[in-house]
Design a protein around this motif. Structure first.
Motif, PDB file in Angstrom:
ATOM      1  N   HIS A 113       4.225 -20.738   8.795  1.00 47.21           N
ATOM      2  CA  HIS A 113       4.069 -21.249   7.365  1.00 47.21           C
ATOM      3  C   HIS A 113       4.976 -20.427   6.392  1.00 47.21           C
ATOM      4  N   LEU A 114       4.711 -19.077   6.513  1.00 48.02           N
ATOM      5  CA  LEU A 114       5.679 -18.459   5.760  1.00 48.02           C
ATOM      6  C   LEU A 114       7.134 -18.411   5.866  1.00 48.02           C
ATOM      7  N   VAL A 115       7.542 -18.661   7.144  1.00 46.66           N
ATOM      8  CA  VAL A 115       9.079 -18.814   7.311  1.00 46.66           C
ATOM      9  C   VAL A 115       9.549 -20.314   6.854  1.00 46.66           C
ATOM     10  N   ARG A 116       8.489 -21.199   7.266  1.00 41.68           N
ATOM     11  CA  ARG A 116       8.908 -22.585   6.894  1.00 41.68           C
ATOM     12  C   ARG A 116       9.094 -22.857   5.571  1.00 41.68           C
ATOM     13  N   ARG A 117       8.278 -22.173   4.631  1.00 40.03           N
ATOM     14  CA  ARG A 117       8.191 -22.175   3.113  1.00 40.03           C
ATOM     15  C   ARG A 117       8.943 -21.133   2.337  1.00 40.03           C
ATOM     16  N   ASP A 118       9.957 -20.626   3.377  1.00 39.10           N
ATOM     17  CA  ASP A 118      10.732 -19.493   2.746  1.00 39.10           C
ATOM     18  C   ASP A 118      10.120 -18.488   1.717  1.00 39.10           C
ATOM     19  N   ALA A 119       8.970 -17.981   2.174  1.00 37.29           N
ATOM     20  CA  ALA A 119       7.990 -17.288   1.113  1.00 37.29           C
ATOM     21  C   ALA A 119       7.925 -15.886   1.840  1.00 37.29           C
ATOM     22  N   LEU A 120       8.807 -15.459   2.722  1.00 37.83           N
ATOM     23  CA  LEU A 120       8.499 -14.044   3.444  1.00 37.83           C
ATOM     24  C   LEU A 120       9.148 -13.147   2.232  1.00 37.83           C
ATOM     25  N   ARG A 121       9.868 -13.473   1.284  1.00 36.14           N
ATOM     26  CA  ARG A 121      10.228 -12.469   0.240  1.00 36.14           C
ATOM     27  C   ARG A 121       9.075 -12.233  -0.984  1.00 36.14           C
ATOM     28  N   THR A 122       7.962 -13.153  -0.863  1.00 32.82           N
ATOM     29  CA  THR A 122       6.763 -12.998  -1.660  1.00 32.82           C
ATOM     30  C   THR A 122       5.790 -12.045  -0.764  1.00 32.82           C
ATOM     31  N   LEU A 123       6.124 -11.642   0.403  1.00 32.93           N
ATOM     32  CA  LEU A 123       5.168 -11.219   1.212  1.00 32.93           C
ATOM     33  C   LEU A 123       4.882  -9.749   0.869  1.00 32.93           C
ATOM     34  N   PRO A 124       5.770  -8.892   0.631  1.00 28.50           N
ATOM     35  CA  PRO A 124       5.579  -7.264   0.894  1.00 28.50           C
ATOM     36  C   PRO A 124       4.395  -7.023  -0.121  1.00 28.50           C
ATOM     37  N   LEU A 125       4.531  -7.404  -1.424  1.00 23.18           N
ATOM     38  CA  LEU A 125       3.436  -6.834  -2.398  1.00 23.18           C
ATOM     39  C   LEU A 125       1.853  -7.429  -2.089  1.00 23.18           C
ATOM     40  N   PRO A 126       1.840  -8.611  -1.585  1.00 22.75           N
ATOM     41  CA  PRO A 126       0.313  -8.990  -1.275  1.00 22.75           C
ATOM     42  C   PRO A 126      -0.002  -8.282  -0.105  1.00 22.75           C
ATOM     43  N   LEU A 127       0.899  -8.015   0.830  1.00 20.62           N
ATOM     44  CA  LEU A 127       0.728  -7.450   2.245  1.00 20.62           C
ATOM     45  C   LEU A 127       0.183  -6.127   1.787  1.00 20.62           C
ATOM     46  N   LEU A 128       0.939  -5.292   1.169  1.00 22.62           N
ATOM     47  CA  LEU A 128       0.656  -3.885   0.947  1.00 22.62           C
ATOM     48  C   LEU A 128      -0.654  -3.747   0.148  1.00 22.62           C
ATOM     49  N   ALA A 129      -0.913  -4.710  -0.936  1.00 24.69           N
ATOM     50  CA  ALA A 129      -2.051  -4.378  -1.583  1.00 24.69           C
ATOM     51  C   ALA A 129      -3.262  -4.878  -0.593  1.00 24.69           C
ATOM     52  N   SER A 130      -3.175  -5.888   0.162  1.00 24.27           N
ATOM     53  CA  SER A 130      -4.257  -6.233   1.202  1.00 24.27           C
ATOM     54  C   SER A 130      -4.420  -5.005   1.936  1.00 24.27           C
ATOM     55  N   TRP A 131      -3.486  -4.433   2.596  1.00 23.90           N
ATOM     56  CA  TRP A 131      -3.693  -3.158   3.543  1.00 23.90           C
ATOM     57  C   TRP A 131      -4.490  -1.954   2.552  1.00 23.90           C
TER      58      TRP A 131
END
Length: 245
Positions: A113-131
């Motif tokens: 879904h991230l790829v299909r919605r072109d949402a990969l650019r929004t991923l780094p900050l939420p992913l880092l925060a979740s880690w």
């Protein structure tokens, strides 16, 4: 469409089973008011709902719905292991393995879904925060020097895996509000396991802690299954792609 209707009915029934157990269950049990058979039944109902969503999915969305059903199937297996309905040795390790594989399925579907919605650019900050939250939660709640080192390391890896799912679903929700239920489901699953880890590794206790774990966990599972199992976005995009061709 009929299978989707039945799936939603099963999800509603699972919620009713949980609430009924909470209302009329084990009044003298300080940990679990919801009886074990009702907890397992509610988990089974969510899995059956996931299977119906998979069977009723369009060809374009079926692979993702299949991943959602597989993820919930692993969750149901993990529930049986953690409740010791399946009497395996080292049940905590085997339970984490089952849930970990299930989360791997959820992550696979979410990544699509991230790829299909072109949402990969929004991923780094939420992913880092979740880690960061996952590692802090492990250190503050789950890590116990008195436990075997392997168990502590497994708990850390599991916490980061759950945090990854939560971060990815949050990135999707930032991109498109229709994924808000997925993000909430991932967060509830993470909160549930954080409480459970505190109980298992640090002897955390408060009245009806088991009910709190179960209600947040199964609500999270239901939201994840519904969000990933319907495949609405994949269907819409596939129709658009076909029109462009």
């Amino acid at each position: 469409m009929k299978r989707h209707t039945f799936a939603y009915a099963l999800l509603a029934l699972a919620a009713l089973v949980m609430l009924s157990g909470l209302a009329i269950g084990n009044r003298g049990d300080a940990r679990n008011r919801i009886p074990l058979p009702l907890r397992m039944l509610s988990s089974l109902l969510v899995w059956l709902a996931a299977l119906l969503l998979w069977r009723g999915a369009t060809p374009a969305s079926r692979p993702l719905a299949k991943l959602a059903a597989a993820g919930m199937g692993c969750g149901f297996l993990g529930d049986l292991i953690m409740a010791r309905v399946l009497p395996l040795p080292h049940h905590v390790i085997f339970g984490m393995l089952a849930f970990g594989v299930g989360h791997g399925c959820y992550i696979g579907a979410t990544a699509h879904h991230l790829v299909r919605r072109d949402a990969l650019r929004t991923l780094p900050l939420p992913l880092l925060a979740s880690w960061i939250v996952g590692a802090a939660g492990w250190y503050g709640v789950a890590r116990n020097p008195a436990q075997p080192g392997m168990l502590n390391r497994a708990a850390l890896a599991y916490a980061l895996l759950l945090a990854s799912m939560s971060g990815m679903s949050a990135a999707l929700a930032v991109r498109d509000r229709q994924y808000l239920s997925l993000a909430i489901g991932g967060a509830l699953f993470f909160i549930s396991d954080l409480i459970l880890a505190g109980e298992l590794f640090r002897n955390l206790f408060f009245p009806h802690i088991g009910d709190a774990i179960w209600l947040t966990y199964l609500t999270g599972q239901g939201l994840i299954v519904e969000a990933l199992g319907t495949g609405r976005e994949v269907q819409v995009l596939s129709s658009t792609d076909t029109a462009r061709e």
